[in-house]
Motif scaffolding. Structure first.
Motif, PDB file in Angstrom:
ATOM      1  N   ALA A 143      23.326  92.033 -16.875  1.00  0.00           N
ATOM      2  CA  ALA A 143      22.171  92.864 -16.523  1.00  0.00           C
ATOM      3  C   ALA A 143      22.547  93.922 -15.494  1.00  0.00           C
ATOM      4  N   TYR A 144      23.377  93.547 -14.518  1.00  0.00           N
ATOM      5  CA  TYR A 144      23.804  94.517 -13.512  1.00  0.00           C
ATOM      6  C   TYR A 144      24.729  95.564 -14.117  1.00  0.00           C
ATOM      7  N   GLY A 145      25.582  95.126 -15.053  1.00  0.00           N
ATOM      8  CA  GLY A 145      26.462  96.083 -15.713  1.00  0.00           C
ATOM      9  C   GLY A 145      25.690  97.090 -16.543  1.00  0.00           C
ATOM     10  N   VAL A 146      24.686  96.624 -17.286  1.00  0.00           N
ATOM     11  CA  VAL A 146      23.863  97.530 -18.087  1.00  0.00           C
ATOM     12  C   VAL A 146      23.066  98.465 -17.182  1.00  0.00           C
ATOM     13  N   ALA A 147      22.560  97.959 -16.063  1.00  0.00           N
ATOM     14  CA  ALA A 147      21.826  98.815 -15.124  1.00  0.00           C
ATOM     15  C   ALA A 147      22.743  99.877 -14.534  1.00  0.00           C
ATOM     16  N   LEU A 148      23.994  99.514 -14.237  1.00  0.00           N
ATOM     17  CA  LEU A 148      24.960 100.506 -13.758  1.00  0.00           C
ATOM     18  C   LEU A 148      25.251 101.548 -14.826  1.00  0.00           C
ATOM     19  N   TYR A 149      25.326 101.098 -16.072  1.00  0.00           N
ATOM     20  CA  TYR A 149      25.533 102.020 -17.193  1.00  0.00           C
ATOM     21  C   TYR A 149      24.391 103.033 -17.258  1.00  0.00           C
ATOM     22  N   ALA A 150      23.153 102.548 -17.160  1.00  0.00           N
ATOM     23  CA  ALA A 150      21.995 103.442 -17.180  1.00  0.00           C
ATOM     24  C   ALA A 150      21.986 104.352 -15.954  1.00  0.00           C
ATOM     25  N   LEU A 151      22.337 103.806 -14.788  1.00  0.00           N
ATOM     26  CA  LEU A 151      22.413 104.601 -13.560  1.00  0.00           C
ATOM     27  C   LEU A 151      23.386 105.754 -13.729  1.00  0.00           C
ATOM     28  N   ASN A 152      24.544 105.460 -14.305  1.00  0.00           N
ATOM     29  CA  ASN A 152      25.572 106.476 -14.479  1.00  0.00           C
ATOM     30  C   ASN A 152      25.086 107.633 -15.333  1.00  0.00           C
ATOM     31  N   LEU A 153      24.426 107.309 -16.451  1.00  0.00           N
ATOM     32  CA  LEU A 153      23.942 108.355 -17.340  1.00  0.00           C
ATOM     33  C   LEU A 153      22.850 109.188 -16.676  1.00  0.00           C
ATOM     34  N   GLU A 154      21.907 108.520 -16.021  1.00  0.00           N
ATOM     35  CA  GLU A 154      20.801 109.239 -15.388  1.00  0.00           C
ATOM     36  C   GLU A 154      21.273 110.091 -14.212  1.00  0.00           C
ATOM     37  N   LEU A 155      22.178 109.536 -13.414  1.00  0.00           N
ATOM     38  CA  LEU A 155      22.657 110.246 -12.230  1.00  0.00           C
ATOM     39  C   LEU A 155      23.390 111.517 -12.620  1.00  0.00           C
ATOM     40  N   SER A 156      24.344 111.395 -13.552  1.00  0.00           N
ATOM     41  CA  SER A 156      25.140 112.554 -13.941  1.00  0.00           C
ATOM     42  C   SER A 156      24.294 113.593 -14.666  1.00  0.00           C
ATOM     43  N   LEU A 157      23.282 113.148 -15.396  1.00  0.00           N
ATOM     44  CA  LEU A 157      22.436 114.079 -16.140  1.00  0.00           C
ATOM     45  C   LEU A 157      21.622 114.971 -15.216  1.00  0.00           C
ATOM     46  N   ASN A 158      21.166 114.438 -14.103  1.00  0.00           N
ATOM     47  CA  ASN A 158      20.185 115.149 -13.283  1.00  0.00           C
ATOM     48  C   ASN A 158      20.747 115.759 -12.002  1.00  0.00           C
ATOM     49  N   ILE A 159      22.002 115.480 -11.654  1.00  0.00           N
ATOM     50  CA  ILE A 159      22.579 116.168 -10.497  1.00  0.00           C
ATOM     51  C   ILE A 159      23.341 117.413 -10.915  1.00  0.00           C
ATOM     52  N   SER A 160      23.456 117.624 -12.229  1.00  0.00           N
ATOM     53  CA  SER A 160      24.318 118.710 -12.706  1.00  0.00           C
ATOM     54  C   SER A 160      23.835 120.083 -12.246  1.00  0.00           C
ATOM     55  N   ALA A 161      22.519 120.310 -12.238  1.00  0.00           N
ATOM     56  CA  ALA A 161      22.017 121.617 -11.822  1.00  0.00           C
ATOM     57  C   ALA A 161      22.359 121.899 -10.362  1.00  0.00           C
ATOM     58  N   SER A 162      22.202 120.887  -9.487  1.00  0.00           N
ATOM     59  CA  SER A 162      22.537 121.070  -8.075  1.00  0.00           C
ATOM     60  C   SER A 162      24.028 121.313  -7.885  1.00  0.00           C
ATOM     61  N   VAL A 163      24.854 120.545  -8.598  1.00  0.00           N
ATOM     62  CA  VAL A 163      26.301 120.686  -8.456  1.00  0.00           C
ATOM     63  C   VAL A 163      26.750 122.061  -8.939  1.00  0.00           C
TER      64      VAL A 163
END
Length: 528
Positions: A143-163
């Protein structure tokens, strides 16, 4: 996947470091998603540097994502034979090499070739990530691994404009690609020291036709979706050609897989209920996620004139809370039915979209989007992790690679379908709204003349040309049309979230799992 005998034990002294391996695959997922979004947000700067027009430059992002789709089945097949360590190290080094050379391109042709090469490397990352989590972590930590997987996708998707905005304002657009070099080299280092190598099996079966027909068919259809809005869909012969060719290749792949005993993809896994439904739900969820990620920049850029860095200030409120939401989602996945977590997430996504649709006005800025974006941040993370974990609980560990490939295909197609749908819908709804508003602006009417006179007096007092008053009125009409189109699109995205919620009702509870169902990450022998 066809059955392959188990490899011999690892050489003495060669030990795996699981947390380094997990860091490596999560880095790969992060880079793959971030680079695709960075190329999208930085497209104007890249086109300008390459002296490319709008139509030619539109293929910059297509070259990257089509290569990802093309390599997915090949990456999964090679990973199942040689082990993910070898393929991911080579892919990371190749990705770093292509990313380093991209800013030195002297023309668009060279840039597209390097983009395609980078896409081939990054396309290996995500399909092998989930299989690592399932086969290298004990079931109690899935469950923690899948949550990290989802975190990774969401984080990279939405910080791209700022970066991207920060790179362009403070450095140069080159860093959109150069930032991948240290990340990819770090990924390769984590794989080298954190994952043990395995010799290939004595007998290797190659389903060359199945691999190429699947990858090529998916890539052709993806290219048609990516270019469809620009070329007006059915009005373009190129779109028709890409779509028909892709469908023919996919049909031939399915027929080949059904009639060949050693096909690379196990169709029993692909069609086992409820995996097809869950994959469709992942595609729909990616559609909603990327649609809203497009709509906010579309509104803020078109109505308020915001640049990428200013848009990023809004999208960052989806990314930042993920660091807190991730452990909360994992806790809920372990303590309750993952369908409940997914349902809660879809409800929050739908409510966030409707909240924007009912309150959006042309005066909105970044701050007004904050409450809905916080709600959407929680919803997206819960929904994605819940749906993926539901699929995991219905999966046999030895089928993790097949599921990883299908998940990558659903993720990419869902995201592309969402982007294509929402860009087309926003364009059509804006044109319709602009036409309806324009019907009330008759040349010579008293109301129009009064409004133009007011604009003229204001411009005269501010030392501007009073003749620019019609331009201001035209901009006002465009602003109102863009706002109405944004509202309509948010309503449509909310409808997709509700549709996903009803689909979730068709998913039965997953069968109970026991620790005995866990097998090592690199074992290639299916349990009897």
């Amino acid at each position: 996947m066809s059955e392959i005998v188990a490899p011999p034990p690892a050489p003495p002294g060669e030990q795996a470091i699981p947390w380094l391996g997990l860091t490596a695959v999560l880095l790969g997922t992060f880079m793959s998603t971030l680079t695709g979004r960075l190329s999208t947000f930085g497209l104007t700067d890249v086109r300008g540097a390459l002296h490319a027009g709008f139509d030619e430059g539109a293929w910059i992002t297509t070259a990257f994502t089509v290569a990802q789709m093309l390599i997915t089945p090949i990456a999964v097949w090679i990973g199942s034979i040689y082990g993910p360590r070898r393929i991911l190290i080579v892919a990371a080094l190749e990705f770093a090499f292509a990313s380093f050379l991209l800013p030195f391109s002297q023309n668009l042709t060279t840039f597209l070739a390097l983009q395609f090469l980078a896409g081939l490397g990054s396309g290996c990352f995500i399909p092998l990530t989930l299989s690592f989590i399932l086969r290298n972590m004990p079931p109690r930590l899935w469950a923690y691994g899948v949550a990290l997987y989802a975190l990774n996708l969401e984080l990279s998707l939405n910080i791209s404009a700022s970066v991207e905005g920060w790179y362009v304002d403070n450095l140069t657009w080159h860093w959109i690609f150069w930032q991948n070099v240290p990340l990819a080299l770090g990924m390769a280092a984590c794989l080298f020291w954190g994952v043990r190598s395995l010799p290939p099996p004595p007998r290797i079966h190659t389903d060359g036709y199945g691999l190429m027909s699947c990858g090529l068919g998916l890539a052709l259809i993806y290219a048609a979706l990516d270019q469809g809005n620009r070329l007006d869909w059915g009005s373009s012969g190129l779109i028709w050609g890409l779509t028909l060719a892709g469908i023919i290749m996919i049909v031939s792949f399915v027929v080949h897989g059904r009639t060949t005993p050693d096909a690379w993809l196990d169709f029993k896994v692909a069609t086992a209920w409820p995996l097809p439904l869950l994959l469709l739900m992942i595609a729909i969820l990616r559609l909603t996620i990327l649609s809203t990620s497009y709509l906010i920049p579309y509104y803020l850029g078109g109505v308020r004139g915001f640049r990428a860095l200013q848009v990023g200030d809004t999208l960052i409120w989806i990314a930042a809370p993920q660091l807190i939401i991730c452990p909360l989602a994992a806790f809920m996945l372990r303590r309750s039915d993952p369908r409940i977590t997914a349902s809660l997430g879809l409800c929050l996504v739908g409510l966030a979209c409707m909240a924007v649709a009912y309150t959006l006005t042309p005066s909105w800025g970044s701050d007004q989007f904050l409450p809905s974006q916080l709600m959407q941040a929680v919803g997206q993370s819960f929904a994605l992790s819940g749906i993926v974990f539901t699929g995991v609980l219905n999966l046999k560990p030895q089928d993790a690679l097949s599921f990883g490939a299908m998940l990558q295909i659903a993720r990419l197609f869902g995201g592309e379908a969402g982007t294509s749908f929402i860009t087309t819908m926003s364009r059509i709804r804006e044109q319709r709204a602009s036409n309806l508003i324009g019907l009330h602006l008759q040349i010579g009417s008293q109301d129009v003349q009064q409004r133009l006179a007011i604009y003229g007096r204001v411009l005269a007092r501010s030392s501007h040309q009073p003749q620019a008053a019609p331009v201001i009125l035209g901009n006002l009409v465009r602003t109102m049309a863009t706002t109405q189109a944004t509202i309509d699109c948010f309503v449509a995205v909310a409808a997709f979230a509700v549709f996903g919620l009803f689909m979730l009702l068709l998913v039965l509870p997953a069968p109970p799992r026991t620790p005995a169902s866990h097998i090592p990450f690199f074992s290639r022998k299916k349990p009897g």
